[in-house]
Design a protein around this motif. Structure first.
Motif, PDB file in Angstrom:
ATOM      1  N   LYS A 123       1.192   4.177  -3.058  1.00  0.00           N
ATOM      2  CA  LYS A 123       0.997   5.613  -2.786  1.00  0.00           C
ATOM      3  C   LYS A 123       2.228   6.411  -3.189  1.00  0.00           C
ATOM      4  CE  LYS A 123      -0.255   8.863   0.888  1.00  0.00           C
ATOM      5  NZ  LYS A 123      -0.595   9.018   2.336  1.00  0.00           N
ATOM      6  N   VAL A 144       0.838  -1.207   0.000  1.00  0.00           N
ATOM      7  CA  VAL A 144       0.000   0.000   0.000  1.00  0.00           C
ATOM      8  C   VAL A 144       0.870   1.252   0.000  1.00  0.00           C
ATOM      9  CG1 VAL A 144      -1.686   1.336   1.322  1.00  0.00           C
ATOM     10  CG2 VAL A 144      -1.971  -1.140   1.075  1.00  0.00           C
ATOM     11  N   GLU A 145       1.899   1.253   0.820  1.00  0.00           N
ATOM     12  CA  GLU A 145       2.794   2.416   0.890  1.00  0.00           C
ATOM     13  C   GLU A 145       3.543   2.608  -0.429  1.00  0.00           C
ATOM     14  OE1 GLU A 145       4.047   2.566   5.612  1.00  0.00           O
ATOM     15  OE2 GLU A 145       4.951   1.027   4.316  1.00  0.00           O
ATOM     16  N   GLU A 150       2.577   6.516  -7.099  1.00  0.00           N
ATOM     17  CA  GLU A 150       1.639   7.430  -7.748  1.00  0.00           C
ATOM     18  C   GLU A 150       2.101   8.874  -7.615  1.00  0.00           C
ATOM     19  OE1 GLU A 150      -2.015   6.328  -5.864  1.00  0.00           O
ATOM     20  OE2 GLU A 150      -2.444   4.724  -7.312  1.00  0.00           O
ATOM     21  N   THR A 151       2.675   9.235  -6.465  1.00  0.00           N
ATOM     22  CA  THR A 151       3.174  10.595  -6.266  1.00  0.00           C
ATOM     23  C   THR A 151       4.388  10.864  -7.145  1.00  0.00           C
ATOM     24  OG1 THR A 151       2.421  10.489  -3.970  1.00  0.00           O
ATOM     25  CG2 THR A 151       3.896  12.282  -4.549  1.00  0.00           C
TER      26      THR A 151
END
Length: 329
Positions: free
Chosen positions: A175, A171-172, A178-179
């Motif tokens: 995220k 999950v990390e 995507e950034t």
């Protein structure tokens, strides 16, 4: 153009055998597949996998190693691997903490990798994915951004591979990825089209002394062609087109990747690098990390691409600088 190959239909398999032989301390091939794996399989991290069609060497197998990829999956020339092979790579690398897929934004790549993800989730694996879309060239006529996944994918390999080694969860990593992708833009140009695997047919027509802006890594024609003037003129145009993607760029820090597309010589790449350096100095753009070389090619296309990554978090720079034994980084 004469190529040093054997039968064209055997080329991809022979490339994979060759790289597994030369880089046997780092990677190994899964027989009769397009899968290459790390020889030292870490058990305390999320596994990171990327891949796509062949023809982009050293992508993607050149980025297998510590603090980068755990596996790559290669398909035929400019054709992504099957979902079944990607699924097999997931099964062979998942050590219980899950797998992250790094996918270039091409319809067939996305379709096959996401199908593999679906298969793996059904089999009990935890799988996340990011889709790299750094290409900011435009469609002819509509001028809509194409947003294909191109050379900036290599920055994503490095940052997410290093972050996975530090213990970040699936999950990390999604995220973070995507950034990073939202902060990155690339633009490529060609002075000569690539050819077919046999070297007897050009992918698109480009007259002598002309340059095509916005070409694709599968041999796609650019959105505009014009006479080539100089490396400095080219660097100026690419820099202007990339910096306009960022607001107030003089107050930002950037990493840049200067990428040869296949047959552009190292000499030419460093001439272009010097022009980029001088022009960015004049614009007061702060470059904190830079690399030049052949990272994401398009068989024998002659050309170059430039990638800008805004360093939103200082930790990204740490990840870019983290050591790796991946041979192409």
């Amino acid at each position: 153009m004469t190529r040093i190959i054997n039968k064209p239909k055997d080329t991809v398999s022979q490339v994979l055998n060759g790289v597994a032989y030369i880089q046997q301390d780092i990677l190994q091939r899964v027989p009769k597949t397009g899968i290459l794996l790390r020889t030292d399989k870490p058990s305390n991290k999320v596994s990171v996998i990327s891949g796509g069609g062949s023809g982009h060497e050293p992508a993607h197998f050149g980025y297998i190693g510590e603090n980068m990829l755990d596996a790559s999956v290669s398909g035929p020339l400019f054709i992504p691997p099957t979902a079944e092979e990607v699924f097999e790579a997931i099964q062979k690398t998942d050590q219980g903490l899950g797998v992250l897929l790094i996918i270039k934004n091409f319809e067939a790549d996305v379709t096959n990798f996401l199908k593999a993800k679906e298969m793996a989730v059904k089999a009990g694996h935890k799988v996340g994915h990011v889709i790299v879309n750094d290409d900011c060239s435009v469609e002819t006529g509509s001028f809509e951004k194409r947003r294909r996944g191109v050379a900036g994918t290599v920055f994503v390999h490095k940052i997410l591979g290093a972050a996975a080694s530090e213990g970040k969860s699936v999950v990390e990593l999604v995220k973070l990825g995507e950034t990073v992708i939202q902060s990155m833009n690339s633009l490529g140009v060609a002075v000569s089209s690539g050819t077919s695997l046999t070297g007897d047919k050009f992918n698109f027509d480009l007259e002598k002394d002309m340059i095509s802006f916005g070409i694709g890594i599968h041999g796609e024609e650019g959105y505009r062609s014009e006479p080539f003037y100089s490396s400095e003129h080219l660097a100026n145009e690419l820099i202007n087109k990339l910096l306009v993607q960022y607001e107030d760029y003089t107050n930002k820090q950037f990493a840049i990747l200067i990428n040869g597309l296949g047959t552009t010589t190292i000499m030419e790449q460093y001439v272009f690098s010097n022009d980029v350096r001088r022009l960015l100095d004049l614009e007061d753009v702060e470059i904190v990390f830079a690399k030049t070389g052949n990272y994401m090619t398009s068989t024998d296309m002659a050309g170059i691409s430039l990638t800008f990554l805004e360093i939103v978090d200082d930790k990204w720079l740490d990840y870019l600088k983290m050591t790796t034994n991946a041979f192409a980084w």
